[in-house]
Write a protein that holds these residues in place. Structure first.
Motif, PDB file in Angstrom:
ATOM      1  N   PRO A   1      16.915  14.048  -9.735  1.00 22.82           N
ATOM      2  CA  PRO A   1      17.392  15.477  -8.931  1.00 22.82           C
ATOM      3  C   PRO A   1      17.758  16.468 -10.122  1.00 22.82           C
ATOM      4  N   ARG A   2      18.375  16.027 -11.196  1.00 20.91           N
ATOM      5  CA  ARG A   2      18.746  17.213 -11.987  1.00 20.91           C
ATOM      6  C   ARG A   2      17.438  17.730 -12.684  1.00 20.91           C
ATOM      7  N   ILE A   3      16.563  16.861 -13.198  1.00 21.98           N
ATOM      8  CA  ILE A   3      15.368  17.368 -13.755  1.00 21.98           C
ATOM      9  C   ILE A   3      14.508  18.288 -12.842  1.00 21.98           C
ATOM     10  N   VAL A   4      14.322  17.830 -11.531  1.00 21.87           N
ATOM     11  CA  VAL A   4      13.238  18.267 -10.570  1.00 21.87           C
ATOM     12  C   VAL A   4      14.047  20.146 -10.231  1.00 21.87           C
ATOM     13  N   GLU A   5      15.473  19.720 -10.085  1.00 23.42           N
ATOM     14  CA  GLU A   5      16.082  20.927  -9.976  1.00 23.42           C
ATOM     15  C   GLU A   5      15.928  22.218 -11.076  1.00 23.42           C
ATOM     16  N   ALA A   6      15.963  21.833 -12.396  1.00 20.71           N
ATOM     17  CA  ALA A   6      16.024  22.558 -13.519  1.00 20.71           C
ATOM     18  C   ALA A   6      14.664  23.252 -13.607  1.00 20.71           C
ATOM     19  N   ILE A   7      13.598  22.379 -13.104  1.00 20.75           N
ATOM     20  CA  ILE A   7      12.208  22.822 -13.209  1.00 20.75           C
ATOM     21  C   ILE A   7      12.020  23.990 -11.964  1.00 20.75           C
ATOM     22  N   LYS A   8      12.382  23.507 -10.855  1.00 19.36           N
ATOM     23  CA  LYS A   8      12.183  24.636  -9.773  1.00 19.36           C
ATOM     24  C   LYS A   8      13.227  25.818  -9.926  1.00 19.36           C
ATOM     25  N   ALA A   9      14.234  25.938 -10.611  1.00 19.50           N
ATOM     26  CA  ALA A   9      14.973  27.073 -10.868  1.00 19.50           C
ATOM     27  C   ALA A   9      14.369  27.976 -11.986  1.00 19.50           C
ATOM     28  N   GLN A  10      13.687  27.245 -12.930  1.00 23.41           N
ATOM     29  CA  GLN A  10      13.080  27.939 -14.136  1.00 23.41           C
ATOM     30  C   GLN A  10      11.689  28.567 -13.420  1.00 23.41           C
ATOM     31  N   ALA A  11      11.004  27.937 -12.410  1.00 23.51           N
ATOM     32  CA  ALA A  11       9.918  28.427 -11.968  1.00 23.51           C
ATOM     33  C   ALA A  11      10.192  29.629 -11.138  1.00 23.51           C
ATOM     34  N   ASP A  12      11.326  29.846 -10.630  1.00 22.19           N
ATOM     35  CA  ASP A  12      11.731  31.047  -9.784  1.00 22.19           C
ATOM     36  C   ASP A  12      12.136  32.207 -10.852  1.00 22.19           C
ATOM     37  N   ARG A  13      12.308  31.818 -11.873  1.00 25.81           N
ATOM     38  CA  ARG A  13      12.708  32.947 -12.896  1.00 25.81           C
ATOM     39  C   ARG A  13      11.600  33.322 -13.855  1.00 25.81           C
ATOM     40  N   LEU A  14      10.839  32.663 -14.483  1.00 24.90           N
ATOM     41  CA  LEU A  14       9.707  32.715 -15.267  1.00 24.90           C
ATOM     42  C   LEU A  14       9.078  31.454 -15.779  1.00 24.90           C
ATOM     43  N   CYS A  15       7.677  31.399 -15.316  1.00 27.32           N
ATOM     44  CA  CYS A  15       6.893  30.434 -15.383  1.00 27.32           C
ATOM     45  C   CYS A  15       6.306  30.012 -16.906  1.00 27.32           C
ATOM     46  N   THR A  16       6.360  30.985 -17.341  1.00 22.91           N
ATOM     47  CA  THR A  16       5.262  30.845 -18.736  1.00 22.91           C
ATOM     48  C   THR A  16       5.641  32.280 -19.551  1.00 22.91           C
ATOM     49  N   LEU A  17       5.547  31.662 -20.827  1.00 22.48           N
ATOM     50  CA  LEU A  17       5.918  32.677 -21.948  1.00 22.48           C
ATOM     51  C   LEU A  17       5.030  32.516 -23.310  1.00 22.48           C
ATOM     52  N   ALA A  18       4.639  33.225 -24.124  1.00 17.93           N
ATOM     53  CA  ALA A  18       4.157  32.974 -25.273  1.00 17.93           C
ATOM     54  C   ALA A  18       5.244  32.555 -26.155  1.00 17.93           C
TER      55      ALA A  18
END
Length: 449
Positions: free
Chosen positions: A67-84
């Motif tokens: 759950p900690r990893i899944v939650e971290a991925i979801k939270a980041q996806a809500d903020r910024l999915c990709t960046l050079a």
């Protein structure tokens, strides 16, 4: 003339036929289609649960759907999915901080990649550029990846089909007490003779021509070979003496797999570069990297490092790493892996071996073990030959089927059964997995005649 489109396919097995699979012949496969998972189990399309005793390819260190990893991925996806990679990123920086925080002394910077083989490629490139030397030393019985340089560095037969012998790679024998190349009778003898051999290779090749030495701190998929105490210290001393960059390959064994954050920690040494991947975020989003020491870092403070990757430090992958590393600290995962090897998995596998004449050796550390199968314990002839396929591989195929029929996923390579469950697996699940292996080994025993 336009070719007709392939018919629409809905069955999962039909869809699998559209995928070109690595490391296997592309003929029909009889494998489950997995659609879910939790903890130490994965679930197929029919709801059948399998105990994952392989951590997939030894990367799901925290199991499935933590759950900690899944939650971290979801939270980041809500903020910024990709960046050079040319831009600064808070999550990339935090991942680097957490990785450096558990790294051996002196490794203070991180080059992010998307895989372990890329990490090896970049580590070797850094070493060659920093030293101006062409050659790289690597051990037989090793696996370093499947891209150009890393497959040449690989020492086991997986390199044969791609090995042109033109990549400046020189192989040497590492310590392996069970199948010693030096005729040793004790671990201490094996360590001393292996280091003497390595020094002779360096001297005969010419120290001034050798840029780097690449070494798995514990040999992983090529045999789970734990070096005797003092060997890594001896390698570090030889590299220092001859100005050779010591690259530790911790792609498979890093981040707790051996019961320490990194396997070099067992010998209390620090390499110049350290390649990692897999366990850094349990493989939830592809991530690898190179931990860079000051000697190499300083070579590029005033000149650009001439390489890069589009997805270096991908935000979702780094978020997964942040979630995984924080969970490992909070849950004391590294300590759990050490206990697993010393008190649970190691003793259980040793006891299992007593009842099966096909078992020649059981060896390992932490949550990484192998059972080596032989035709005869005295001669140590492997149960199946190198590169065995079809009828020649029947004993190992029968073992795999027997495990799968009993809802257990294992990792079999050659004549070896690798046992590498998630680091946070429960003792009851360990007992279940060992019991299934015990039952399935009767299939291998039957081929001894």
């Amino acid at each position: 003339m336009r070719r007709p489109r392939r018919r629409a396919q809905t069955d999962a097995m039909d869809l699998d036929e559209l995928v070109f699979h690595p490391w296997v012949a592309q003929g029909p496969r009889q494998v489950p289609t997995f659609v879910g998972g939790a903890g130490s189990h994965v679930v197929d399309e029919y709801g059948r649960r399998y105990l994952d005793f392989s951590s997939q390819l030894v990367f799901a260190n925290l199991g499935h759907q933590h759950p900690r990893i899944v939650e971290a991925i979801k939270a980041q996806a809500d903020r910024l999915c990709t960046l050079a990679p040319s831009h600064a990123s808070d999550v990339r920086g935090e991942a680097a901080r957490l990785i450096v925080g558990v790294a051996p002394e002196g490794l203070g910077h991180v080059l992010f990649t998307t895989s372990g083989t890329e990490a090896i490629e970049h580590a070797v490139r850094m070493a060659r550029l920093a030293t101006g030397r062409p050659k790289v030393l690597a051990a037989y019985r090793s696996y370093h990846g499947s891209t150009t340089t890393s497959i040449h560095l690989t020492g086991d037969p997986r390199r044969w089909a791609s090995d042109t012998g033109a990549a400046g790679v020189v192989h040497f024998f590492g310590p392996f007490p069970y199948r010693s190349a030096f005729g040793s009778s004790t671990p201490e003898e094996e360590c001393e003779r292996a280091l003497d051999h390595l020094e002779q290779v360096i001297l005969l090749e010419g120290p001034s021509t050798v840029a780097a030495l690449v070494l798995e701190s514990v040999t992983g998929s090529s045999g789970v070979i734990v070096p005797p105490p003092g060997y890594l210290r001896g390698v570090r001393e030889l590299c220092t003496r001859h100005g050779i960059v010591y690259i530790a390959d911790e792609v498979l064994v890093g981040f707790g797999r051996t019961g320490a954050w990194f396997a070099v920690d067992h010998d209390e040494v620090a390499p110049d570069l350290l390649a990692f991947a897999k366990g850094v975020n349990s493989g939830y989003v592809p991530l690898g990297g190179v931990l860079v020491g000051e000697r190499i870092f300083e070579a590029f403070t005033e000149r650009p490092y001439p390489a890069g990757l589009t997805y270096s430090g991908h935000p979702l992958a780094c978020a997964a790493a942040v979630g995984a590393l924080r969970a490992m600290h909070e849950e004391r995962t590294v300590e759990s892996a050490a206990r697993l090897g010393n008190s649970v998995l190691g003793p259980a596998l040793a006891k299992l071996a007593e009842g099966h004449p096909s078992v020649g050796d059981v060896r390992g550390i932490g949550a990484l073990w192998t059972i080596e199968l032989v035709r005869d314990r005295r001669s140590k002839e492997p149960l199946v030959p190198t590169g065995a396929a079809g009828e020649a591989n029947a004993p190992m195929a029968a073992f795999v089927r027997a495990c799968r029929d009993r809802d257990l996923l294992t990792l079999v390579l050659g004549n070896r059964i690798h046992v590498a469950p998630p680091l946070n697996i429960g003792d009851a699940d360990v007992a279940t997995g060992v019991e299934v292996i015990d039952e399935a080994l009767t299939e291998a025993d039957a081929f001894l005649g």
